[in-house]
Design an enzyme around this catalytic site. Structure first.
Site, mmCIF file in Angstrom:
data_model
loop_
_atom_site.group_PDB
_atom_site.id
_atom_site.type_symbol
_atom_site.label_atom_id
_atom_site.label_comp_id
_atom_site.label_asym_id
_atom_site.label_seq_id
_atom_site.Cartn_x
_atom_site.Cartn_y
_atom_site.Cartn_z
ATOM 1 N N ARG A 163 -8.979 10.628 -8.629
ATOM 2 C CA ARG A 163 -8.121 11.345 -7.677
ATOM 3 C C ARG A 163 -7.368 10.318 -6.839
ATOM 4 O O ARG A 163 -7.658 10.117 -5.664
ATOM 5 C CB ARG A 163 -8.965 12.260 -6.804
ATOM 6 C CG ARG A 163 -8.182 13.338 -6.079
ATOM 7 C CD ARG A 163 -8.665 13.472 -4.646
ATOM 8 N NE ARG A 163 -8.555 12.218 -3.926
ATOM 9 C CZ ARG A 163 -8.078 12.107 -2.692
ATOM 10 N NH1 ARG A 163 -7.666 13.146 -2.046
ATOM 11 N NH2 ARG A 163 -8.034 10.937 -2.082
ATOM 12 N N TYR B 19 0.855 -1.190 0.000
ATOM 13 C CA TYR B 19 0.000 0.000 0.000
ATOM 14 C C TYR B 19 0.888 1.237 0.000
ATOM 15 O O TYR B 19 1.943 1.230 -0.628
ATOM 16 C CB TYR B 19 -1.013 -0.042 1.158
ATOM 17 C CG TYR B 19 -2.201 0.838 0.814
ATOM 18 C CD1 TYR B 19 -2.994 0.537 -0.290
ATOM 19 C CD2 TYR B 19 -2.475 2.005 1.507
ATOM 20 C CE1 TYR B 19 -4.036 1.363 -0.687
ATOM 21 C CE2 TYR B 19 -3.508 2.831 1.120
ATOM 22 C CZ TYR B 19 -4.285 2.502 0.029
ATOM 23 O OH TYR B 19 -5.304 3.318 -0.366
ATOM 24 N N ASP C 268 -14.029 6.698 2.352
ATOM 25 C CA ASP C 268 -12.848 6.590 3.206
ATOM 26 C C ASP C 268 -12.021 7.865 3.208
ATOM 27 O O ASP C 268 -11.444 8.233 4.232
ATOM 28 C CB ASP C 268 -11.995 5.408 2.757
ATOM 29 C CG ASP C 268 -10.820 5.150 3.689
ATOM 30 O OD1 ASP C 268 -11.046 5.084 4.913
ATOM 31 O OD2 ASP C 268 -9.683 5.031 3.209
ATOM 32 N N ASP C 269 -11.955 8.558 2.085
ATOM 33 C CA ASP C 269 -11.146 9.774 2.006
ATOM 34 C C ASP C 269 -11.721 10.888 2.884
ATOM 35 O O ASP C 269 -10.983 11.751 3.356
ATOM 36 C CB ASP C 269 -11.059 10.256 0.561
ATOM 37 C CG ASP C 269 -10.477 9.195 -0.351
ATOM 38 O OD1 ASP C 269 -9.331 8.798 -0.126
ATOM 39 O OD2 ASP C 269 -11.191 8.742 -1.260
ATOM 40 N N GLU D 185 -13.835 5.218 -2.859
ATOM 41 C CA GLU D 185 -12.405 5.485 -2.669
ATOM 42 C C GLU D 185 -11.832 6.307 -3.812
ATOM 43 O O GLU D 185 -12.026 5.980 -4.997
ATOM 44 C CB GLU D 185 -11.647 4.152 -2.575
ATOM 45 C CG GLU D 185 -10.224 4.278 -2.121
ATOM 46 C CD GLU D 185 -10.103 4.656 -0.660
ATOM 47 O OE1 GLU D 185 -9.199 5.457 -0.345
ATOM 48 O OE2 GLU D 185 -10.896 4.171 0.154
ATOM 49 N N ASP D 186 -11.150 7.390 -3.486
ATOM 50 C CA ASP D 186 -10.386 8.192 -4.431
ATOM 51 C C ASP D 186 -11.212 8.729 -5.598
ATOM 52 O O ASP D 186 -10.773 8.725 -6.752
ATOM 53 C CB ASP D 186 -9.173 7.403 -4.938
ATOM 54 C CG ASP D 186 -8.071 7.325 -3.888
ATOM 55 O OD1 ASP D 186 -8.263 7.874 -2.791
ATOM 56 O OD2 ASP D 186 -7.027 6.714 -4.155
ATOM 57 N N LYS E 139 -6.583 -1.713 -0.862
ATOM 58 C CA LYS E 139 -7.435 -1.486 0.313
ATOM 59 C C LYS E 139 -8.029 -2.801 0.817
ATOM 60 O O LYS E 139 -8.087 -3.060 2.027
ATOM 61 C CB LYS E 139 -8.564 -0.513 -0.038
ATOM 62 C CG LYS E 139 -8.136 0.933 -0.212
ATOM 63 C CD LYS E 139 -7.964 1.633 1.116
ATOM 64 C CE LYS E 139 -7.659 3.111 0.922
ATOM 65 N NZ LYS E 139 -7.506 3.845 2.187
ATOM 66 N N ASN F 299 -0.378 11.791 0.738
ATOM 67 C CA ASN F 299 0.240 10.582 0.203
ATOM 68 C C ASN F 299 0.444 10.720 -1.299
ATOM 69 O O ASN F 299 -0.310 11.427 -1.960
ATOM 70 C CB ASN F 299 -0.670 9.369 0.472
ATOM 71 C CG ASN F 299 -0.555 8.863 1.884
ATOM 72 O OD1 ASN F 299 0.535 8.758 2.426
ATOM 73 N ND2 ASN F 299 -1.690 8.562 2.496
#
Length: 559
Positions: free
Chosen positions: A164, A111, A276-277, A253-254, A182, A416
């Protein structure tokens, strides 16, 4: 049911009779069943494996040592990533055994930060598909495509459209590395059965011209779908999931800001889902702040937080901090005034044009401040939190100013991968004379400063989302609430020991993450029962019930 049939169904969710059992090359080529050279003589006879494997038999521990040696021999993190993904596709049980027992060493490979670079190169290192690809060209057929997935009892789905990816931007179909990564953490960090996990990539195109020009780009070579067509595809996907996997948790996610907030608002109270973000990042950051306050001996009500970056991560963290302040008796109005944002146009203040509704909540009366440093001088925040993806934006002047205004300044450089961090751990300690309480999104090595060693904390969402997911699955919760992430943050902060704090670490060691995830899962499941959201019968001993559900990657006997 024979011992073998029971063992197999426990692991895969598929009950097979001995007659239906794959044999020969078929079982070797099945990563969920394959044991490699660990098949015993008896198993080799029954499964027609003699001659297909070298004659020597290795225990799983010996196999793991071979894997570790090979990983350590590879100089490039990307090569290490590719090797471990190949192991996952060949022998899933050995993969998870190796990861779980060496999490601190290997999580940065499978990850963050390595997964970011792997996503940038995803089409160039592609070996085997590891999830479901649903493209804009599949509109009207999404349910049929999902039915091609071989496992029918799916309990958690991580889905992205790749717009993203971490702090790297639009990577389109190359973003599949994120759902895969994930979900490997769901299993490694919280023991969610691998067979309950489904990675999904919504391929709606990409606006990244570099990818469109790349002959090895794996997605649709077209501009991104937008507007009603985009929303219709997402809606079709959600409806298909509800029809096929009624107990599944969906983790967004993202997604880019303009879609992430909309989808959270649209689906949070309709299906079992979270972003999650926004929520996971908010929870892990709040946990770190709670732990930091044990070092500074301050209360949450005394904090003033300045964010570098005003996207979904920053908004999620601010919302969670405000929730904590309100829980301590502060009014919502006062709590909002404790959080400030700097974006690409400077300090977010009241009256500034072009503010969306999320930024407007935190737009307070104040003169303009064009730079982050000026905002630090003006506001004198107790904590600065970087979620901008702008490497180096916490300059030496910013860090020195924080140390001037506060004895124990809180410095969270959370962007990150590592290359996007607002500052390094060494910079944070050096420019605050060792007084910073530091955390980052990606790992940094311990720092020696003036005779003391600091162990920087890693504010990784892996501390939160696997445990939350495990609790949701165990209770069969019909929804995921903000309160669940708040209780997860408090539970995580309570797992930080005094020894951790003495080292400057405000998160537990990654080696203890399964125990941490278990405690979070119990707290989340308990809250689901209290909120009337659980559809599973409550066991007499919730902790014992969840613990026995956790996957342990040991080989089963096939005879």
């Amino acid at each position: 049911m024979t011992v073998f049939e029971n063992a197999l169904s426990t692991h895969t969710g598929i009950a097979l009779s001995v007659e239906e059992l794959p044999t020969g090359c078929a079982i070797i080529n099945n990563p969920r069943l394959n044991k490699g050279m660990a098949f015993t003589l008896e198993e080799r006879d029954v499964l027609n494996l003699r001659g297909l494997l070298p004659p020597r038999i290795y225990a799983q521990d010996d196999q793991m040592q071979r894997i570790l040696r090979r990983v350590r021999d590879l100089a490039s993190p990307l090569d290490q990533f590719v090797y471990l993904m190949a192991l996952h596709n060949r022998n899933e049980t050995l993969f998870y055994r190796t990861i779980i027992e060496n999490l601190e060493e290997l999580m940065p490979i499978i990850y963050t930060p390595t997964v970011g670079y792997a996503c940038q190169k995803y089409g160039h290192i592609f070996q085997d598909p590891q999830g479901i690809y649903l493209s804009a060209a599949d509109k009207g057929d999404i349910k049929n495509l999902l039915q091609n997935w071989p496992i029918k009892d799916v309990r958690v789905i991580v889905v992205t459209d790749g717009e993203r990816i971490l702090g790297l931007g639009d990577l389109g179909a190359f973003g599949m590395g994120i759902p895969v990564g994930k979900l490997s953490l769901y299993t490694a960090c919280a023991g969610v059965l691998p067979d309950h996990c489904l990675p999904v990539l919504l391929d709606v195109g990409t606006n990244n011209q570099k990818l469109l020009d790349d002959p090895f780009y794996t997605g649709l070579p077209q501009a991104r779908l937008t507007g009603e067509a985009y929303d219709a595809l997402v809606e079709e996907f959600i409806q298909a999931v509800q029809a096929l996997y009624p107990h599944a948790l969906v983790q967004f996610e993202d997604f880019a800001n303009h879609n992430a907030f909309r989808m959270l608002e649209k689906y949070q109270d309709r299906i079992c889902s979270f972003n999650d973000d926004i929520q996971g990042t908010g929870s892990v950051a709040l946990a770190g702040l709670y732990a930091a306050l044990r070092i500074s001996r301050k209360s949450i009500a005394e904090q003033k937080v300045l964010f570098m970056g005003a996207g979904e991560a920053g908004m999620g963290i601010a919302h969670m901090i405000c929730t904590a302040m309100i829980a301590e008796g502060m009014s919502e109005t006062e709590a909002l005034k404790r959080c400030w944002f700097v974006d690409s146009r400077g300090l977010v203040i009241a009256g500034r044009d072009g503010l969306n509704k999320h930024k407007a909540l935190y737009a307070h009366e104040h003169p303009p401040a064009e730079s982050f440093l000026q905002a630090v001088h003006d506001l004198k925040p107790t904590a600065i939190i970087g979620v901008s993806g702008q490497a180096g934006s916490f300059t030496s002047e910013v860090l020195e100013a924080m140390a001037t205004y506060h004895e124990r300044p809180v410095i969270f450089a959370l962007s990150n991968p590592t290359s996007k961090a607002e500052c390094t751990a060494e910079q944070a300690y050096k420019h605050t004379e060792g007084r910073a309480i530091f955390a980052s999104g990606s790992p940094f090595a311990p720092v020696d400063y003036k005779g003391r060693q600091f162990v920087p904390g890693q504010g990784n969402n892996a501390y939160i989302f696997p445990g939350v997911g495990l609790g949701v699955i165990a209770a069969q919760s019909t929804r995921v609430t903000d309160q669940m992430f708040f209780i997860a943050a408090k539970t995580l902060s309570e797992q930080v020991s005094e020894t951790d704090l003495e080292k400057g670490r405000i998160y537990p060691a990654l080696s203890s993450i399964r125990a941490v995830s278990l405690q979070i899962a119990v707290a989340v499941a308990q809250l689901a029962y209290e909120q009337g959201l659980a559809s599973a019968a409550k066991p007499d001993d919730l902790l014992a019930d969840i613990q026995q559900r956790m996957y342990e990657p040991h080989y089963r006997s096939y005879v």
